[in-house]
Design a protein around this motif. Structure first.
Motif, PDB file in Angstrom:
ATOM      1  N   THR A 179      33.244  62.882   8.609  1.00 57.36           N
ATOM      2  CA  THR A 179      33.184  63.979   9.350  1.00 57.36           C
ATOM      3  C   THR A 179      32.210  64.469  10.793  1.00 57.36           C
ATOM      4  OG1 THR A 179      32.863  66.101   8.812  1.00 57.36           O
ATOM      5  CG2 THR A 179      34.919  65.235   7.721  1.00 57.36           C
ATOM      6  N   VAL A 180      32.820  64.109  12.663  1.00 56.85           N
ATOM      7  CA  VAL A 180      31.858  64.723  13.284  1.00 56.85           C
ATOM      8  C   VAL A 180      33.130  66.099  13.948  1.00 56.85           C
ATOM      9  CG1 VAL A 180      31.193  62.633  13.601  1.00 56.85           C
ATOM     10  CG2 VAL A 180      33.157  63.439  15.014  1.00 56.85           C
ATOM     11  N   THR A 181      31.967  67.048  15.047  1.00 53.46           N
ATOM     12  CA  THR A 181      32.772  68.122  14.883  1.00 53.46           C
ATOM     13  C   THR A 181      32.716  67.742  17.023  1.00 53.46           C
ATOM     14  OG1 THR A 181      31.028  69.304  15.191  1.00 53.46           O
ATOM     15  CG2 THR A 181      32.751  69.429  13.887  1.00 53.46           C
ATOM     16  N   GLU A 182      33.101  68.449  17.578  1.00 48.25           N
ATOM     17  CA  GLU A 182      32.981  67.986  19.038  1.00 48.25           C
ATOM     18  C   GLU A 182      31.706  68.982  20.154  1.00 48.25           C
ATOM     19  OE1 GLU A 182      35.446  67.188  23.019  1.00 48.25           O
ATOM     20  OE2 GLU A 182      36.203  67.241  21.022  1.00 48.25           O
ATOM     21  N   THR A 183      31.607  69.899  19.085  1.00 53.97           N
ATOM     22  CA  THR A 183      30.099  71.090  19.963  1.00 53.97           C
ATOM     23  C   THR A 183      30.190  71.333  18.561  1.00 53.97           C
ATOM     24  OG1 THR A 183      31.860  73.346  19.313  1.00 53.97           O
ATOM     25  CG2 THR A 183      31.432  72.001  21.612  1.00 53.97           C
ATOM     26  N   LEU A 184      28.240  72.115  19.029  1.00 56.25           N
ATOM     27  CA  LEU A 184      28.518  72.663  17.613  1.00 56.25           C
ATOM     28  C   LEU A 184      28.363  72.980  16.863  1.00 56.25           C
ATOM     29  CD1 LEU A 184      24.405  73.606  19.524  1.00 56.25           C
ATOM     30  CD2 LEU A 184      24.744  71.406  18.864  1.00 56.25           C
ATOM     31  N   THR A 185      27.850  72.635  15.493  1.00 54.91           N
ATOM     32  CA  THR A 185      28.952  73.411  14.453  1.00 54.91           C
ATOM     33  C   THR A 185      26.991  73.479  13.011  1.00 54.91           C
ATOM     34  OG1 THR A 185      30.994  72.654  14.577  1.00 54.91           O
ATOM     35  CG2 THR A 185      30.714  73.988  12.996  1.00 54.91           C
ATOM     36  N   PRO A 186      26.920  74.730  12.200  1.00 57.49           N
ATOM     37  CA  PRO A 186      27.561  76.130  13.500  1.00 57.49           C
ATOM     38  C   PRO A 186      26.746  76.567  14.920  1.00 57.49           C
ATOM     39  CG  PRO A 186      25.725  76.303  11.717  1.00 57.49           C
ATOM     40  CD  PRO A 186      25.745  74.742  11.509  1.00 57.49           C
ATOM     41  N   ALA A 187      27.421  77.472  14.840  1.00 55.76           N
ATOM     42  CA  ALA A 187      27.562  77.769  16.379  1.00 55.76           C
ATOM     43  C   ALA A 187      25.575  77.360  16.632  1.00 55.76           C
ATOM     44  CB  ALA A 187      27.933  78.870  16.615  1.00 55.76           C
ATOM     45  N   GLY A 188      24.742  78.111  15.879  1.00 56.95           N
ATOM     46  CA  GLY A 188      23.465  78.748  15.989  1.00 56.95           C
ATOM     47  C   GLY A 188      22.722  77.227  15.065  1.00 56.95           C
ATOM     48  N   ALA A 189      23.707  76.351  15.154  1.00 56.30           N
ATOM     49  CA  ALA A 189      22.249  75.322  15.375  1.00 56.30           C
ATOM     50  C   ALA A 189      21.769  74.547  16.417  1.00 56.30           C
ATOM     51  CB  ALA A 189      23.678  74.062  14.180  1.00 56.30           C
ATOM     52  N   THR A 190      20.975  73.757  16.146  1.00 53.31           N
ATOM     53  CA  THR A 190      20.401  72.959  17.305  1.00 53.31           C
ATOM     54  C   THR A 190      20.852  71.550  17.503  1.00 53.31           C
ATOM     55  OG1 THR A 190      18.702  71.734  15.671  1.00 53.31           O
ATOM     56  CG2 THR A 190      17.679  74.025  17.195  1.00 53.31           C
ATOM     57  N   PHE A 191      20.789  71.304  18.573  1.00 51.27           N
ATOM     58  CA  PHE A 191      21.452  69.631  19.034  1.00 51.27           C
ATOM     59  C   PHE A 191      20.836  68.880  17.757  1.00 51.27           C
ATOM     60  CE2 PHE A 191      21.022  65.689  19.791  1.00 51.27           C
ATOM     61  CZ  PHE A 191      22.328  65.198  20.419  1.00 51.27           C
ATOM     62  N   GLN A 192      19.473  68.964  16.953  1.00 50.32           N
ATOM     63  CA  GLN A 192      19.419  67.890  16.303  1.00 50.32           C
ATOM     64  C   GLN A 192      19.384  68.584  14.779  1.00 50.32           C
ATOM     65  OE1 GLN A 192      17.391  69.468  18.043  1.00 50.32           O
ATOM     66  NE2 GLN A 192      15.849  70.678  17.202  1.00 50.32           N
ATOM     67  N   GLN A 193      20.097  69.046  14.661  1.00 51.57           N
ATOM     68  CA  GLN A 193      20.435  69.638  13.037  1.00 51.57           C
ATOM     69  C   GLN A 193      21.856  69.266  12.837  1.00 51.57           C
ATOM     70  OE1 GLN A 193      19.573  73.906  13.496  1.00 51.57           O
ATOM     71  NE2 GLN A 193      17.405  74.043  12.620  1.00 51.57           N
ATOM     72  N   TRP A 194      22.568  69.786  13.938  1.00 53.80           N
ATOM     73  CA  TRP A 194      24.178  69.073  14.169  1.00 53.80           C
ATOM     74  C   TRP A 194      24.325  68.111  13.804  1.00 53.80           C
ATOM     75  CZ3 TRP A 194      26.108  68.704  19.221  1.00 53.80           C
ATOM     76  CH2 TRP A 194      27.982  67.978  18.979  1.00 53.80           C
ATOM     77  N   GLN A 195      23.305  66.816  14.582  1.00 58.94           N
ATOM     78  CA  GLN A 195      23.729  65.833  14.807  1.00 58.94           C
ATOM     79  C   GLN A 195      23.575  64.783  13.939  1.00 58.94           C
ATOM     80  OE1 GLN A 195      25.147  63.572  17.200  1.00 58.94           O
ATOM     81  NE2 GLN A 195      26.267  65.039  18.119  1.00 58.94           N
ATOM     82  N   THR A 196      22.074  65.723  12.838  1.00 64.63           N
ATOM     83  CA  THR A 196      21.663  64.648  11.787  1.00 64.63           C
ATOM     84  C   THR A 196      22.081  65.315  10.914  1.00 64.63           C
ATOM     85  OG1 THR A 196      19.101  65.341  12.358  1.00 64.63           O
ATOM     86  CG2 THR A 196      19.411  64.938  10.311  1.00 64.63           C
ATOM     87  N   ALA A 197      22.728  66.180  10.212  1.00 65.11           N
ATOM     88  CA  ALA A 197      23.909  66.794   9.828  1.00 65.11           C
ATOM     89  C   ALA A 197      25.161  65.879   9.850  1.00 65.11           C
ATOM     90  CB  ALA A 197      24.170  68.043   9.749  1.00 65.11           C
ATOM     91  N   GLN A 198      25.870  64.976  10.427  1.00 66.22           N
ATOM     92  CA  GLN A 198      26.461  64.106  10.366  1.00 66.22           C
ATOM     93  C   GLN A 198      25.885  62.982  10.423  1.00 66.22           C
ATOM     94  OE1 GLN A 198      29.524  66.807  13.814  1.00 66.22           O
ATOM     95  NE2 GLN A 198      27.593  65.600  14.693  1.00 66.22           N
ATOM     96  N   LEU A 199      25.080  62.435  10.639  1.00 66.99           N
ATOM     97  CA  LEU A 199      24.347  61.114  10.563  1.00 66.99           C
ATOM     98  C   LEU A 199      23.985  60.989   8.830  1.00 66.99           C
ATOM     99  CD1 LEU A 199      21.647  60.593  13.939  1.00 66.99           C
ATOM    100  CD2 LEU A 199      24.534  58.873  13.600  1.00 66.99           C
ATOM    101  N   LYS A 200      23.831  62.103   8.364  1.00 65.66           N
ATOM    102  CA  LYS A 200      23.167  61.738   6.921  1.00 65.66           C
ATOM    103  C   LYS A 200      25.204  61.474   6.564  1.00 65.66           C
ATOM    104  CE  LYS A 200      19.431  64.753   6.843  1.00 65.66           C
ATOM    105  NZ  LYS A 200      18.535  65.429   5.478  1.00 65.66           N
ATOM    106  N   GLY A 201      25.989  61.953   6.775  1.00 68.39           N
ATOM    107  CA  GLY A 201      27.500  61.870   5.993  1.00 68.39           C
ATOM    108  C   GLY A 201      28.158  60.738   6.472  1.00 68.39           C
ATOM    109  N   ILE A 202      27.793  60.252   7.806  1.00 70.12           N
ATOM    110  CA  ILE A 202      28.247  58.801   8.088  1.00 70.12           C
ATOM    111  C   ILE A 202      27.260  58.142   6.898  1.00 70.12           C
ATOM    112  CG2 ILE A 202      28.478  56.738   9.683  1.00 70.12           C
ATOM    113  CD1 ILE A 202      28.871  59.272  11.991  1.00 70.12           C
ATOM    114  N   ALA A 203      26.057  57.721   7.557  1.00 70.52           N
ATOM    115  CA  ALA A 203      25.154  57.197   6.464  1.00 70.52           C
ATOM    116  C   ALA A 203      25.742  57.535   4.491  1.00 70.52           C
ATOM    117  CB  ALA A 203      23.919  57.277   6.577  1.00 70.52           C
ATOM    118  N   GLU A 204      25.859  58.244   4.227  1.00 73.67           N
ATOM    119  CA  GLU A 204      27.031  58.442   3.079  1.00 73.67           C
ATOM    120  C   GLU A 204      28.441  57.532   2.679  1.00 73.67           C
ATOM    121  OE1 GLU A 204      26.670  62.242   2.146  1.00 73.67           O
ATOM    122  OE2 GLU A 204      24.584  62.773   2.050  1.00 73.67           O
ATOM    123  N   ALA A 205      28.984  57.355   3.529  1.00 77.37           N
ATOM    124  CA  ALA A 205      30.064  57.050   3.505  1.00 77.37           C
ATOM    125  C   ALA A 205      29.718  55.570   3.480  1.00 77.37           C
ATOM    126  CB  ALA A 205      31.139  57.705   5.023  1.00 77.37           C
TER     127      ALA A 205
END
Length: 327
Positions: A294-320
């Motif tokens: 999964t990815v999201t349109e905007t920062l999730t959670p709202a208080g995350a930094t750009f890199q925290q948000w993107q890194t979490a999503q990249l990890k999910g894609i790498a695991e998949a």
């Protein structure tokens, strides 16, 4: 990450709200101080900082918080950044600007908008007060993507770095006395704060380049290109879903066939825009044994930094990808 669908607001309602906000912006024009504007703006000067001497700050407004997060980290103690859209449940395409947004724009000395038709409401708020002298950085213009192109540039690693370069340069023009400070902020941000983001992109590209994937909408396309993955989902389907339009029966049949015959290795979807068609595809993919990320349109959670948000999503894609390929 939340899986609730983004609310698609009605166009008439959005237009009415915009009229109200623009009226408020006009009302505060007389009290908004005029400044010079930078090379990133239409006026061609330099953005001004509020105050003078030690402790001065550049007043910055970003239409969306993904660019706002980057701007805030690059600005440090010498920039005050406000993002208009911060709620993960808000749809930037059809955002209804408020009177407070108009006032915020009027007071800004540096405004960052995505452009490419993504946040037209912000363009209209800015245009309502053309004499304020504020600087405008329009990301689409910076990276050379014209109207009608894919607006999701924050999912393009190359474009993210172009934005970092420009924001830093604009800050240095706005506050030359602190140019070295902004240069150091940029260096630390790219070498330290974005280290995990950059490393994951490199690792995925090196290990899985050419792997075919499917997606729910065009938000995934710039990222798939940056990662070297092969997008098989018809572009017409991706665009329709991003724009809130109904996909064609032909496109849905093509995707169903790709999933059924496991032509795609991973399916990536925007969990903030999970329509019935998308939910059906996610179920089909899981039933077929295709890993889903999964990815999201905007920062999730709202208080995350750009890199925290993107890194979490990249990890999910790498695991998949690892699960799908066994690598």
């Amino acid at each position: 990450m939340p899986t609730a669908a983004l609310p698609r607001l009605s166009r008439p309602s959005a237009r009415a709200a915009l009229v109200t906000a623009m009226a408020a912006l006009t009302a505060v024009t007389a009290t908004a101080c005029s400044t010079a504007s930078s090379s990133g703006s239409k006026d061609g000067g330099t953005p001004a900082a509020s105050g003078s001497g030690p402790g001065r700050k550049i007043e910055v407004v970003a239409a969306e918080n993904f660019w706002g997060s980057i701007a805030a980290q690059l600005g440090g103690d010498h920039a005050h950044v406000t993002s208009v859209i911060t709620n993960p449940d808000t749809d930037p395409h059809d955002y209804e600007p408020k009177a407070a947004d108009a006032r915020t724009m009027a007071a800004a000395r540096y405004v960052i908008v995505n452009g490419i038709g993504y946040d037209a409401w912000a363009d209209k708020l800015i245009a309502a007060n053309p004499g304020s002298g504020r600087t405008e950085l329009k990301v689409g213009d910076l990276v050379g993507v014209k109207p009608g192109g894919n607006p999701h540039r924050w999912y393009s690693p190359d474009d993210v770095h172009k934005v970092i370069e420009r924001i830093t340069a604009d800050y240095q023009q706005a506050d030359p006395a602190d140019a070295a400070y902004f240069a150091q902020r940029k260096k630390d941000f790219e070498s330290k704060d974005l280290a995990g983001y950059t490393t994951l992109i490199s690792q995925i590209k090196s290990k899985y380049a050419g792997t075919p994937i499917g997606a729910s909408e065009s938000i995934v396309t710039p990222l798939s290109e940056g990662l070297g993955l092969k997008m098989l989902t018809p572009e017409s389907f991706l665009d329709a879903m991003s724009e809130g339009a109904d996909p064609t029966a032909k496109d849905k049949a093509a995707i169903d066939d790709q999933i059924k015959h496991q032509q795609i290795k991973v399916y990536v979807y925007n969990s903030q825009n999970s329509t019935p068609d998308v939910r059906a595809q996610v179920k089909e993919a899981k039933d077929a044994g295709i890993p889903v990320a999964t990815v999201t349109e905007t920062l999730t959670p709202a208080g995350a930094t750009f890199q925290q948000w993107q890194t979490a999503q990249l990890k999910g894609i790498a695991e998949a990808l690892a699960k799908a390929t066994g690598r």
